[in-house]
Design an enzyme around this catalytic site. Structure first.
Site, PDB file in Angstrom:
ATOM      1  N   GLU A 255       0.800  -1.053  -0.232  1.00 46.34           N
ATOM      2  CA  GLU A 255       0.452   0.005  -0.100  1.00 46.34           C
ATOM      3  C   GLU A 255       0.787   1.305   0.056  1.00 46.34           C
ATOM      4  O   GLU A 255       0.861   1.446   0.502  1.00 46.34           O
ATOM      5  CB  GLU A 255      -0.721  -0.447   1.421  1.00 46.34           C
ATOM      6  CG  GLU A 255      -1.548  -0.861   1.427  1.00 46.34           C
ATOM      7  CD  GLU A 255      -2.928  -0.889   0.900  1.00 46.34           C
ATOM      8  OE1 GLU A 255      -3.307  -0.049  -0.297  1.00 46.34           O
ATOM      9  OE2 GLU A 255      -3.665  -1.899   0.532  1.00 46.34           O
ATOM     10  N   CYS A 294      -2.911   8.690   3.957  1.00 45.63           N
ATOM     11  CA  CYS A 294      -2.489   7.914   2.731  1.00 45.63           C
ATOM     12  C   CYS A 294      -3.820   8.054   1.204  1.00 45.63           C
ATOM     13  O   CYS A 294      -3.690   8.360   0.611  1.00 45.63           O
ATOM     14  CB  CYS A 294      -2.066   6.665   2.616  1.00 45.63           C
ATOM     15  SG  CYS A 294      -3.386   5.673   3.175  1.00 45.63           S
TER      16      CYS A 294
HETATM   17  P1  NAP Z   1       8.379   4.668   4.702  1.00 48.80           P
HETATM   18  O1  NAP Z   1       9.270   5.944   5.008  1.00 48.80           O
HETATM   19  O2  NAP Z   1       8.481   4.544   2.859  1.00 48.80           O
HETATM   20  O3  NAP Z   1       8.064   3.697   5.715  1.00 48.80           O
HETATM   21  C1  NAP Z   1       7.722   2.786   5.956  1.00 48.80           C
HETATM   22  C2  NAP Z   1       8.019   1.773   6.706  1.00 48.80           C
HETATM   23  O4  NAP Z   1       8.914   1.008   5.688  1.00 48.80           O
HETATM   24  C3  NAP Z   1       8.746   2.247   7.731  1.00 48.80           C
HETATM   25  O5  NAP Z   1       8.240   1.296   9.105  1.00 48.80           O
HETATM   26  C4  NAP Z   1      10.043   2.049   7.178  1.00 48.80           C
HETATM   27  O6  NAP Z   1      11.259   2.343   8.710  1.00 48.80           O
HETATM   28  C5  NAP Z   1      10.206   1.021   6.645  1.00 48.80           C
HETATM   29  N1  NAP Z   1      11.291   0.840   5.741  1.00 48.80           N
HETATM   30  C6  NAP Z   1      11.931   2.416   5.147  1.00 48.80           C
HETATM   31  N2  NAP Z   1      12.937   1.735   4.170  1.00 48.80           N
HETATM   32  C7  NAP Z   1      13.452   0.165   4.648  1.00 48.80           C
HETATM   33  C8  NAP Z   1      13.991  -1.221   3.954  1.00 48.80           C
HETATM   34  N3  NAP Z   1      14.896  -0.399   3.126  1.00 48.80           N
HETATM   35  N4  NAP Z   1      13.383  -2.058   4.071  1.00 48.80           N
HETATM   36  C9  NAP Z   1      12.863  -2.276   4.980  1.00 48.80           C
HETATM   37  N5  NAP Z   1      11.854  -1.620   5.793  1.00 48.80           N
HETATM   38  C10 NAP Z   1      11.706  -0.236   5.510  1.00 48.80           C
HETATM   39  O7  NAP Z   1       6.977   5.552   5.138  1.00 48.80           O
HETATM   40  P2  NAP Z   1       6.971   6.659   6.148  1.00 48.80           P
HETATM   41  O8  NAP Z   1       7.164   7.776   5.903  1.00 48.80           O
HETATM   42  O9  NAP Z   1       6.516   5.750   7.116  1.00 48.80           O
HETATM   43  O10 NAP Z   1       5.262   7.195   5.515  1.00 48.80           O
HETATM   44  C11 NAP Z   1       4.704   8.027   4.904  1.00 48.80           C
HETATM   45  C12 NAP Z   1       4.585   7.204   3.304  1.00 48.80           C
HETATM   46  O11 NAP Z   1       3.620   5.955   3.352  1.00 48.80           O
HETATM   47  C13 NAP Z   1       3.762   7.646   2.483  1.00 48.80           C
HETATM   48  O12 NAP Z   1       4.423   7.898   1.267  1.00 48.80           O
HETATM   49  C14 NAP Z   1       1.897   7.544   2.274  1.00 48.80           C
HETATM   50  O13 NAP Z   1       1.269   7.994   1.297  1.00 48.80           O
HETATM   51  C15 NAP Z   1       2.214   6.300   2.776  1.00 48.80           C
HETATM   52  N6  NAP Z   1       1.157   5.921   2.841  1.00 48.80           N
HETATM   53  C16 NAP Z   1       0.200   4.767   2.295  1.00 48.80           C
HETATM   54  C17 NAP Z   1      -1.225   3.906   3.020  1.00 48.80           C
HETATM   55  C18 NAP Z   1      -1.843   3.357   2.335  1.00 48.80           C
HETATM   56  O14 NAP Z   1      -2.210   2.288   2.757  1.00 48.80           O
HETATM   57  N7  NAP Z   1      -1.189   3.431   0.719  1.00 48.80           N
HETATM   58  C19 NAP Z   1      -1.135   4.788   4.435  1.00 48.80           C
HETATM   59  C20 NAP Z   1      -0.224   5.536   5.427  1.00 48.80           C
HETATM   60  C21 NAP Z   1       1.210   6.191   4.173  1.00 48.80           C
HETATM   61  P3  NAP Z   1      11.241   3.012   9.654  1.00 48.80           P
HETATM   62  O15 NAP Z   1      10.902   3.594  10.013  1.00 48.80           O
HETATM   63  O16 NAP Z   1      12.558   2.213  10.357  1.00 48.80           O
HETATM   64  O17 NAP Z   1      12.519   3.644   9.011  1.00 48.80           O
END
Ligand code: NAP
Length: 661
Positions: A255, A294
């Protein structure tokens, strides 16, 4: 300074290593820190060898009851979550979406699972396929639980809902979960996990939590595990391309971020109620969770003729928004990211209202792009904050083209009071959205709104939105199970599924309605005596019920109908006579008839035809914690002992034990 703990291999375990601080979104104070992530192989193994078997030793209904009890306990203590949630920058109403929304999702799954799933770990998927003329060889799709771990890597914006909406279907399916929340808000997820464990109801190994990075987690995933990711498209791409995910065909659900659209229909003038509704919804989506959703509306697509009017109405509303009406962004870094995204958008759009961010406060920012068909940034750059871009369209076809430039979104809204517009635009954008929400005056009060994923509707979207699918009622449970086609004799299919298949062995020692659930077995059957249908019966039924349709009353008219040889019996008369034939009238274990499924009338019944019934216990579902259960009976109504004239399932409630009468 409190260091968050992992909950792994059955114990809270302090993280080692250099700490990463978590800041309060309002004060900037350091409130906790996360540490290193331990080696993950033993953690995953523990889930597979302890959590999985413990969950699958329970039935789906027992797991659903456990979810219900945990959900109720979380409700009792939810104020603790609300208090901590403030530190993530959320207002009370923002937290409501996360906390009450998350617990509500858990409770919805608890109740729907008990209503909609069988109470056994093997689940039929569809009806048997007859693969041989003599009926001795059938095919049947079934679902069985995966014997792995449901690994959840979640985004920072919904630390409670993000975990619970994934955990609920996984547990119902019988899979243990490993939750890795985003570090920035993992203190709230940690508290929620502590509260769940405090209930004493969670089977050992059913939930584990990592408050830190992913470590070597992905290196140890297998085909039996599942990886569900919520977050940015960039990280989704990295995880999807992880060598172990590819090599082991690990089921992967993403997602990701999406640029969701709201479209104002060409029929809506500034004085129409839909105009106001639209403006309110766009404003709400910009400000709830400070736009860190999101599903938030990022692209506001309106008829060129009302562009200025929409702009003015939105700006007026935004100007009324005080800083305290809206929460904060989770961190100063996030705020800077949003500002950088606004800068990128500005290359092709002008800021209508906005301003410089201060700390974690980002003002609601509306941009306007007058060339949405050629511009790129408004369709590609996600500012994950209170930011949206307004754009005009000429025709309905143009509105569709602009919306579809988003390349795949979680949700789009169309505000219109014209059903033809709903159809044209709705179908024009359907292939590129996970959900389409129509708004108009009739649903203004009852609508759940653009931005709320609901437990019973799917959440996810194609293309840029990640190509994943979550929720959607029991669909999400099915995603956690493996579907396999089995082929064999009716007896073999029955043995595997626990559901009687046509042609399998039957037992007719005594009337099955005299048997309680303790005595009844699938295949228990009764073949009834027969009863001749007379013209008097048909006329009596017609006059008694008022159903004097010509096919039952008028010989010539019936003959002119392509399906009937002359006057025929009512379908409902056949069903009623069938009940009269198979029922055992004395007071006994059968408590109620609660419906029929899949009723089909397959051949006409004329006066003089003799009806008889074969009724066979097909599926037995004892209800967890209740003194009764459900029995589904296969009911076949025959004409003159041979031709099948009606086929359906009869649904009854039966006492578990013989009743003392
Ligand atoms: P993010 O930076 O992509 O991080 C999401 C998750 O991935 C976090 O738990 C992060 O952990 C982990 N992660 C990052 N790099 C990783 C890697 N190399 N290997 C494994 N895990 C990794 O997103 P965010 O900043 O938390 O959230 C904002 C984004 O999420 C926005 O772009 C938003 O649109 C999207 N979002 C989408 C939905 C949906 O349902 N489609 C819902 C909510 C948010 P760490 O925190 O430890 O880095």
């Amino acid at each position: 300074m409190r260091r968050l703990e992992h909950f792994i291999t059955g114990a809270w375990t302090p993280a080692t290593g250099t700490g990463t601080p978590l800041h309060d979104a309002y004060s900037g104070d350091i409130i906790a820190e996360t540490g290193d992530t331990p080696p993950m192989a033993p953690v995953l193994d523990y889930a597979r060898t302890t959590g999985g078997p413990a969950l699958r030793a329970m039935t789906p209904h027992a797991r659903a009851l456990m979810l219900k009890a945990i959900g109720q306990k979380l409700m009792e203590r939810k104020e603790e979550l609300y208090t901590l949630s403030t530190s993530t920058g959320a207002t009370r109403s923002d937290s409501w979406v996360d906390i009450d929304g998350g617990i509500g999702t858990l409770l919805t799954y608890a109740s729907r699972a008990r209503r909609e799933l069988p109470n056994q770990n093997v689940m039929k998927d569809g009806a048997p396929e007859v693969l041989s003329k003599d009926g001795t060889f059938l095919g049947q799709h079934i679902r069985v639980p995966r014997e792995g771990v449901a690994v959840m890597i979640n985004a920072y914006n919904f630390p409670v809902w993000g975990m619970l909406e994934k955990l609920a279907p996984a547990w119902i399916a019988g899979m243990p979960v490993l939750v890795k929340p985003a570090r920035q808000t993992s203190h709230l997820t940690e508290l929620c996990v502590r509260m769940m464990l405090d209930t004493g109801l969670v089977p050992e190994g059913a939930v584990q939590l990592i408050c830190g990075g992913a470590g070597d987690l992905l290196d140890h995933l297998t085909a039996q595990d599942m990886l569900s990711f919520t977050g940015s498209a960039t990280v989704a791409r990295q995880l999807r391309a992880h060598p172990t995910v590819i090599a082991n065909s690990v089921p992967f659900n993403a997602e990701a971020d999406s640029l969701n659209a709201a479209i104002l229909g060409p029929d809506v003038t500034p004085d129409a109620p839909e105009f106001d509704q639209f403006v309110k919804e766009v404003h709400r989506e910009m400000t709830v969770k400070a736009g860190q959703k999101c599903t938030a509306i990022r692209r506001v697509i309106v008829p060129a003729a009302v562009l200025d009017a929409v702009q003015k109405a939105l700006v007026d509303r935004i100007n009324l928004t005080k800083p305290d009406d809206m929460g904060r962004l989770v961190s100063a870094a996030q705020c800077a990211d949003v500002r950088a995204a606004v800068d990128q958008l500005e290359a092709e759009a002008n800021i209508v209202t906005g301003g410089a961010p201060r700390g974690t406060w980002h003002p609601p920012t509306l941009l306007r792009c007058d060339t949405p068909l050629t511009a790129k940034a408004p369709h590609e750059v996600e500012a994950f904050g209170p930011v949206a871009t307004l754009m005009p369209y000429g025709t309905g076809a143009e509105a569709i083209q602009i919306a579809n430039k988003g390349g795949g979104s979680l949700v789009a809204s169309v505000f219109t009071d014209d059903p033809d517009v709903a159809r044209e635009i709705g179908l024009g954008i359907a292939r590129l959205n996970g959900r389409i929400h129509f708004g108009n005056r009739a649903s203004a009060k009852s609508s759940t709104g653009h931005g709320s994923p609901l437990p019973v509707l799917i959440h996810g979207g194609p293309g840029r939105a990640g190509g994943g699918e979550e929720l959607g009622g029991m669909r999400a449970v099915h995603h956690h199970m493996h579907r396999v086609a089995i082929q064999g004799t009716p007896d073999q299919i029955t043995a595997v599924t626990g559901v009687w298949a046509p042609g399998a062995a039957t037992r007719d020692d005594r009337h099955p309605f005299l048997k309680s659930l303790a005595e009844l077995e699938v295949g228990d059957t009764i073949r009834t005596a027969s009863r001749v249908v007379t013209l008097d019966d048909i006329e009596h039924f017609a006059n008694f019920t008022g159903d004097t349709f010509y096919a039952h009353m008028d010989e010539d008219a019936a003959k002119r109908n392509p399906f009937f040889p002359g006057r025929v019996a009512h379908g409902y008369l056949i069903v009623s006579f069938a009940a009269g034939l198979f029922v055992e009238p004395s007071e006994g274990p059968v408590l109620a008839n609660y419906g029929l499924d899949s009723l089909r009338f397959m051949a006409p019944v004329s006066p003089g035809d003799a009806l008889s019934v074969i009724l066979t216990a097909k599926e037995i579902t004892p209800r967890e914690g209740e003194p009764h259960g459900e029995v589904r009976w296969d009911c076949t109504v025959l004409r003159d002992g041979e031709a099948v004239v009606a086929q359906y399932d009869v649904l009854t409630l039966l006492a578990k034990e013989p009743r003392e009468l």
